[in-house]
Structures are given as C-alpha cells and as structure tokens.
Design a protein around this motif. Structure first.
Motif, PDB file in Angstrom:
ATOM      1  N   LEU A 147       0.637  -1.060  -0.048  1.00  0.00           N
ATOM      2  CA  LEU A 147       0.109   0.065   0.031  1.00  0.00           C
ATOM      3  C   LEU A 147       0.938   1.316  -0.051  1.00  0.00           C
ATOM      4  O   LEU A 147       0.672   2.191  -0.619  1.00  0.00           O
ATOM      5  CB  LEU A 147      -1.030  -0.241   1.195  1.00  0.00           C
ATOM      6  N   ASP A 148       1.950   1.240   0.989  1.00  0.00           N
ATOM      7  CA  ASP A 148       2.635   2.660   0.848  1.00  0.00           C
ATOM      8  C   ASP A 148       3.352   2.939  -0.164  1.00  0.00           C
ATOM      9  O   ASP A 148       3.754   3.575  -0.886  1.00  0.00           O
ATOM     10  CB  ASP A 148       3.419   2.355   2.083  1.00  0.00           C
ATOM     11  N   ARG A 208       4.255  13.167   1.446  1.00  0.00           N
ATOM     12  CA  ARG A 208       2.791  13.007   1.097  1.00  0.00           C
ATOM     13  C   ARG A 208       2.757  11.353   1.202  1.00  0.00           C
ATOM     14  O   ARG A 208       1.669  10.965   1.688  1.00  0.00           O
ATOM     15  CB  ARG A 208       2.671  13.388  -0.068  1.00  0.00           C
ATOM     16  N   THR A 209       3.728  10.642   0.905  1.00  0.00           N
ATOM     17  CA  THR A 209       3.618   9.405   1.059  1.00  0.00           C
ATOM     18  C   THR A 209       3.435   8.766   2.427  1.00  0.00           C
ATOM     19  O   THR A 209       2.356   7.934   2.986  1.00  0.00           O
ATOM     20  CB  THR A 209       4.796   8.590   0.385  1.00  0.00           C
ATOM     21  N   ALA A 228      -7.427   0.900  -2.076  1.00  0.00           N
ATOM     22  CA  ALA A 228      -6.043   0.908  -2.217  1.00  0.00           C
ATOM     23  C   ALA A 228      -5.685  -0.310  -1.432  1.00  0.00           C
ATOM     24  O   ALA A 228      -4.961  -1.212  -1.678  1.00  0.00           O
ATOM     25  CB  ALA A 228      -5.165   2.028  -2.016  1.00  0.00           C
ATOM     26  N   PRO A 229      -5.923  -0.078   0.066  1.00  0.00           N
ATOM     27  CA  PRO A 229      -5.692  -1.378   0.775  1.00  0.00           C
ATOM     28  C   PRO A 229      -6.392  -2.619   0.649  1.00  0.00           C
ATOM     29  O   PRO A 229      -5.556  -3.458   0.678  1.00  0.00           O
ATOM     30  CB  PRO A 229      -6.310  -0.753   2.379  1.00  0.00           C
ATOM     31  N   PRO A 249       6.824  -5.922  -1.011  1.00  0.00           N
ATOM     32  CA  PRO A 249       7.093  -5.303   0.318  1.00  0.00           C
ATOM     33  C   PRO A 249       5.858  -5.793   1.433  1.00  0.00           C
ATOM     34  O   PRO A 249       4.924  -5.429   1.176  1.00  0.00           O
ATOM     35  CB  PRO A 249       7.224  -3.805   0.183  1.00  0.00           C
ATOM     36  N   CYS A 250       6.365  -6.443   2.302  1.00  0.00           N
ATOM     37  CA  CYS A 250       5.404  -6.898   3.371  1.00  0.00           C
ATOM     38  C   CYS A 250       5.898  -6.826   4.775  1.00  0.00           C
ATOM     39  O   CYS A 250       7.109  -6.903   4.930  1.00  0.00           O
ATOM     40  CB  CYS A 250       4.821  -8.486   3.138  1.00  0.00           C
ATOM     41  N   ALA A 251       5.245  -6.842   5.751  1.00  0.00           N
ATOM     42  CA  ALA A 251       5.585  -6.875   7.151  1.00  0.00           C
ATOM     43  C   ALA A 251       6.070  -8.357   7.350  1.00  0.00           C
ATOM     44  O   ALA A 251       4.966  -9.210   7.422  1.00  0.00           O
ATOM     45  CB  ALA A 251       4.805  -6.133   8.035  1.00  0.00           C
TER      46      ALA A 251
END
Length: 309
Positions: A147-148, A208-209, A228-229, A249-251
């Motif tokens: 998302l980011d 802004r991001t 978007a999420p 990219p993930c946690a």
C-alpha cells in the motif's frame, strides 16, 4: 478444487477485500463480522453479482468462525478505524484485544492457514497475531508495504506524467510516520528518480507518502482508506494461492535481516504458497539503513507497550 479465503471484519476494507477475491473466481470466501446480519447481507449482495461478472465462486457471511474452518488464507481487517486527528498508534491497545481474540479463533479453526493482518497499528498487530497464533513466522504476514509503495508510485507517476507501471520503488519499515521510501533504488523507466526530480520536491513526495492515509482520513472525515488497501491485500492473497513467488514489500518477522532481530518490519519478501518463502535483502544507503532502524525502534516501542498491558 477452489481455495477458501476468510476475511474477518466486514467494514470497508474487509468487504472490499472480500469482493475483490470473490470476483477473481478462484476462491470461495467467508466474510466474518460480529454485527448480526451485516456480513450475511454484504455476502448475499456480492453473491448475486456472480452471474453478471461471470463467477461461480461462493461467498457467505457469518458471525462465528465455524464456517471458516480449513481456510487457506485468513485476512484480518477487524479493529477500529482511524478518525481525524488520530494516529495509527492511538488504536494500539483496543485493536490489540480485537486482533488477539480473532487470531485465537482463526488458529483454532484453520491451523494451517496463512494469516494476513491488515489492522492498525499494522506492525504491532501482526507481531501480536504471530505471538497469539503460534504459527510459524512464514505464515503470519502484515499488509502495509504494498500500500505504501503504491501511494509512492502514484505520486511519482503524477509528478512526472509517466505510467505507474514504469515506476519501480519500495517503501520499507513500519506502516506509519517512520516508513522508509528507498530513494536510492527508485527508478522511472530505468532512470534513477533522483535524476528526474529535485531533492526538495522529492522530499515533499516522500512526506505525502508517509501522510497518505491521514490525507484520506482528513478528506473523508468519517472513515479511512479502503480501495487501495483492499487491492494490496488481494495481490497478497493471489500471490499465495497461485504460488506466484512474487517479490512484494510486506511486514515480515526478522531474525537478523537488515540488522533487526525479533521484530516485524516491512521488507521485500518472496510470497508464495508457503507464505513468506524468502526475505530479500536489498542494498541500502547509510541514511536508508539508519531510517529503517529508527522505524524498527518505533515499532519496538509499541510492542513493549503491549507486553506490559
């Protein structure tokens, strides 16, 4: 045989995620929410769209977890959303209790599932879900970096008048004010972004991001982002179910990678049928490495607060 995906939480993020997965047709979906009638009504409405969009997938709503048994993937969106003036961290202890109870039920009924956590504050919530579930680290994943990164790519695309498909970027670290867009490895059409946008303007886009979610919360006034999420979650679900081995990219739970140990943080991973199949270590500049460590420190503070609760 179709896959089975459970989405917990029938708010905007959960419902839209359920819709996106249902419309692909490759998975049956169970939508769970504590509000009686809500998930059932939403699911029936979506089911009746099947003939129009051409899917024979099934979707049903539930208030308990029996129907979720043996899910391949469970997406947890349950929790209170942000309101104007709130940070993601303000939700910590309330959502900790919600995510913890959800995770217990998920682990009970779908012990082999891959768990994707979306609830905020994201990094702390996925850490808590990992602890409560007892699942291996590969099967507990947080959605944030996609998302980011999508927000960052969107803003760069708008700035340069280039297709979003030509913007290659990663945003790492915690999902919040300390997230780390990797300027050094961001390119547009293969050209380093620092050669295309002046440093001051680039920093404005980075900020802004970081403020992307808050910007939407301020505009909506009574809700937070969900289109978007949910698209980001659906990409993760598809990568797992179809074993795409996609680098996203993930946690992920880090054990020494990027110099971070025993903590969830957003990093590039290879996502496939087993969940996180590899953590990808990209080269960071010294400022980026320092920023990533600062972001991890911020997440650690929240984890420490939860440990004392």
């Amino acid at each position: 045989m179709k896959f089975k995906v459970t989405v917990v939480g029938a708010g905007f993020v959960g419902a839209t995620t359920a819709q996106r997965v249902f419309e692909t047709g490759y998975a049956d979906v169970v939508l769970v929410d504590i509000v009686e009638g809500k998930p059932q009504g939403i699911a029936l409405d979506m089911l009746e769209s099947g003939p129009v969009i051409g899917t024979d997938a099934q979707i049903n709503g539930a208030n308990t977890y029996e129907d979720t048994a043996d899910s391949d993937v469970v997406v947890v969106t349950a929790g209170l959303p942000r309101k104007p003036g709130m940070s993601r961290d303000d939700l910590l202890l309330t959502n900790m209790k919600i995510v913890g109870s959800v995770t217990e039920e998920v682990a009970k009924y779908s012990p082999n599932a891959i768990l994707i956590v979306v609830s905020n504050p994201l990094d702390a919530m996925v850490q808590h879900a990992y602890k409560v579930s007892g699942f291996p680290k590969e099967r507990v994943i947080g959605m944030a970096g996609i998302l980011d990164t999508a927000r960052f790519r969107t803003f760069l695309s708008q700035e340069l008048g280039a297709s979003v498909t030509n913007v290659s970027a990663y945003v790492l670290g915690g999902h919040g004010d300390t997230m780390v867009p990797l300027i050094g490895s961001t390119t547009v059409g293969g050209v380093p972004v620092a050669k295309l946008i002046e440093a001051n303007r680039l920093e404005e886009i980075v900020q802004r991001t970081r403020d992307g979610g808050a910007e939407i919360v301020a505009l909506l006034k009574t809700g937070s982002a969900y289109y978007a999420p949910s698209a980001a979650v659906a990409q993760m679900v598809e990568a797992v179910l179809l074993d795409r081995k996609e680098i996203l990219p993930c946690a992920a739970f880090l054990e020494g990678e990027y110099g971070i140990n025993g903590l969830y943080a957003g990093v590039p991973v290879k996502l496939g049928a087993k969940g996180i199949e590899e953590i990808i270590e990209v080269e960071l500049t010294d400022p980026e490495a320092a920023a990533l460590q600062a972001s991890a420190d911020s997440v650690q503070e929240l984890v420490d607060i939860m440990a004392k609760a």
